[in-house]
Motif scaffolding. Structure first.
Motif, PDB file in Angstrom:
ATOM      1  N   TYR A   4       0.819  -1.207   0.000  1.00 48.89           N
ATOM      2  CA  TYR A   4       0.000   0.000   0.000  1.00 48.89           C
ATOM      3  C   TYR A   4       0.849   1.253   0.000  1.00 48.89           C
ATOM      4  CZ  TYR A   4      -3.457  -3.440   1.108  1.00 48.89           C
ATOM      5  OH  TYR A   4      -4.248  -4.554   1.047  1.00 48.89           O
ATOM      6  N   ALA A   5       0.367   2.259  -0.706  1.00 50.03           N
ATOM      7  CA  ALA A   5       0.878   3.627  -0.588  1.00 50.03           C
ATOM      8  C   ALA A   5      -0.151   4.346   0.264  1.00 50.03           C
ATOM      9  CB  ALA A   5       0.991   4.281  -1.961  1.00 50.03           C
ATOM     10  N   ILE A   6       0.318   4.947   1.346  1.00 49.83           N
ATOM     11  CA  ILE A   6      -0.583   5.620   2.273  1.00 49.83           C
ATOM     12  C   ILE A   6      -0.164   7.078   2.363  1.00 49.83           C
ATOM     13  CG2 ILE A   6      -1.423   5.727   4.656  1.00 49.83           C
ATOM     14  CD1 ILE A   6      -0.833   2.691   4.796  1.00 49.83           C
ATOM     15  N   GLY A   7      -1.121   7.948   2.187  1.00 51.83           N
ATOM     16  CA  GLY A   7      -0.871   9.375   2.305  1.00 51.83           C
ATOM     17  C   GLY A   7      -1.763   9.970   3.382  1.00 51.83           C
ATOM     18  N   HIS A   8      -1.160  10.755   4.264  1.00 53.61           N
ATOM     19  CA  HIS A   8      -1.906  11.500   5.275  1.00 53.61           C
ATOM     20  C   HIS A   8      -1.663  12.969   4.972  1.00 53.61           C
ATOM     21  CE1 HIS A   8      -2.781  12.296   9.814  1.00 53.61           C
ATOM     22  NE2 HIS A   8      -3.736  12.739   9.017  1.00 53.61           N
ATOM     23  N   VAL A  56      -5.361   5.726   0.601  1.00 52.63           N
ATOM     24  CA  VAL A  56      -4.726   4.415   0.562  1.00 52.63           C
ATOM     25  C   VAL A  56      -4.852   3.879  -0.857  1.00 52.63           C
ATOM     26  CG1 VAL A  56      -4.691   2.062   1.463  1.00 52.63           C
ATOM     27  CG2 VAL A  56      -5.270   3.971   2.989  1.00 52.63           C
ATOM     28  N   ILE A  57      -3.711   3.521  -1.440  1.00 52.72           N
ATOM     29  CA  ILE A  57      -3.664   2.950  -2.787  1.00 52.72           C
ATOM     30  C   ILE A  57      -3.067   1.557  -2.665  1.00 52.72           C
ATOM     31  CG2 ILE A  57      -2.780   3.204  -5.125  1.00 52.72           C
ATOM     32  CD1 ILE A  57      -2.448   6.234  -4.480  1.00 52.72           C
ATOM     33  N   GLU A  58      -3.758   0.567  -3.205  1.00 50.14           N
ATOM     34  CA  GLU A  58      -3.284  -0.816  -3.153  1.00 50.14           C
ATOM     35  C   GLU A  58      -2.519  -1.164  -4.427  1.00 50.14           C
ATOM     36  OE1 GLU A  58      -5.248  -4.951  -1.811  1.00 50.14           O
ATOM     37  OE2 GLU A  58      -6.202  -4.021  -3.566  1.00 50.14           O
ATOM     38  N   PHE A  59      -1.424  -1.918  -4.242  1.00 43.44           N
ATOM     39  CA  PHE A  59      -0.618  -2.421  -5.349  1.00 43.44           C
ATOM     40  C   PHE A  59      -0.454  -3.926  -5.193  1.00 43.44           C
ATOM     41  CE2 PHE A  59       0.553   2.000  -5.000  1.00 43.44           C
ATOM     42  CZ  PHE A  59       0.652   2.412  -6.321  1.00 43.44           C
ATOM     43  N   PRO A  60      -0.135  -4.644  -6.263  1.00 42.96           N
ATOM     44  CA  PRO A  60       0.046  -6.090  -6.162  1.00 42.96           C
ATOM     45  C   PRO A  60       1.159  -6.495  -5.195  1.00 42.96           C
ATOM     46  CG  PRO A  60      -0.101  -5.440  -8.473  1.00 42.96           C
ATOM     47  CD  PRO A  60      -0.033  -4.178  -7.655  1.00 42.96           C
ATOM     48  N   ASP A  61       2.205  -5.653  -5.080  1.00 40.34           N
ATOM     49  CA  ASP A  61       3.338  -5.963  -4.206  1.00 40.34           C
ATOM     50  C   ASP A  61       4.134  -4.692  -3.973  1.00 40.34           C
ATOM     51  OD1 ASP A  61       5.169  -5.611  -6.483  1.00 40.34           O
ATOM     52  OD2 ASP A  61       4.399  -7.562  -7.124  1.00 40.34           O
ATOM     53  N   LEU A  62       5.102  -4.751  -3.056  1.00 39.61           N
ATOM     54  CA  LEU A  62       5.879  -3.575  -2.699  1.00 39.61           C
ATOM     55  C   LEU A  62       6.737  -3.081  -3.868  1.00 39.61           C
ATOM     56  CD1 LEU A  62       6.326  -1.626  -0.384  1.00 39.61           C
ATOM     57  CD2 LEU A  62       8.134  -3.131   0.460  1.00 39.61           C
ATOM     58  N   GLY A  63       7.219  -3.997  -4.689  1.00 41.43           N
ATOM     59  CA  GLY A  63       7.995  -3.594  -5.862  1.00 41.43           C
ATOM     60  C   GLY A  63       7.183  -2.726  -6.808  1.00 41.43           C
ATOM     61  N   SER A  64       5.914  -3.074  -6.987  1.00 40.84           N
ATOM     62  CA  SER A  64       5.031  -2.274  -7.846  1.00 40.84           C
ATOM     63  C   SER A  64       4.783  -0.904  -7.240  1.00 40.84           C
ATOM     64  CB  SER A  64       3.698  -2.997  -8.059  1.00 40.84           C
ATOM     65  OG  SER A  64       3.897  -4.207  -8.748  1.00 40.84           O
ATOM     66  N   ALA A  65       4.590  -0.840  -5.912  1.00 42.21           N
ATOM     67  CA  ALA A  65       4.370   0.440  -5.230  1.00 42.21           C
ATOM     68  C   ALA A  65       5.602   1.334  -5.386  1.00 42.21           C
ATOM     69  CB  ALA A  65       4.052   0.213  -3.758  1.00 42.21           C
TER      70      ALA A  65
END
Length: 106
Positions: A4-8, A56-65
């Motif tokens: 996940y990419a999380i922005g606050h 919150v943005i979901e990605f298939p894996d941390l490498g993709s994020a």
């Protein structure tokens, strides 16, 4: 495992630059399999204090994020957000489908 990419975000100034950011971000996510999970919803705060906006943005894996965040297309639009808000952005692994709270005790 999903990541996940999380922005606050705080002190968001909605203007032409942030509108442009919103108009362009979806195209930057597509090549990396990113999709919004939380974006613009108002929380029902049950404990503690909360201010700002959560994304919150979901990605298939941390490498993709990481690939998305470091991509030229996304790096180009970061200033449109960063110059119009105060934000904390992080990339983080999710859990496996069979994760239990006690797994942290191992």
């Amino acid at each position: 495992m999903a990541a996940y990419a999380i922005g606050h975000l705080h002190e968001v100034t909605m203007g032409p630059e942030l509108v442009e950011y919103l108009e362009r971000i979806d195209a930057t996510l597509e090549p990396y399999g990113g999709r919004f999970v939380i974006h613009g919803a108002r929380p029902d705060v049950r404990e503690g204090d909360w201010s700002g906006d959560l994304i919150v943005i979901e990605f298939p894996d941390l490498g993709s994020a990481r690939g998305w965040y470091d991509s030229p297309a996304y790096r180009e639009i970061i200033p449109l957000r960063a110059e119009n808000s105060r934000s904390t952005i992080l990339l983080i692994d999710g859990t496996d489908d069979d994760h239990r709270a006690t797994d942290l005790l191992a």
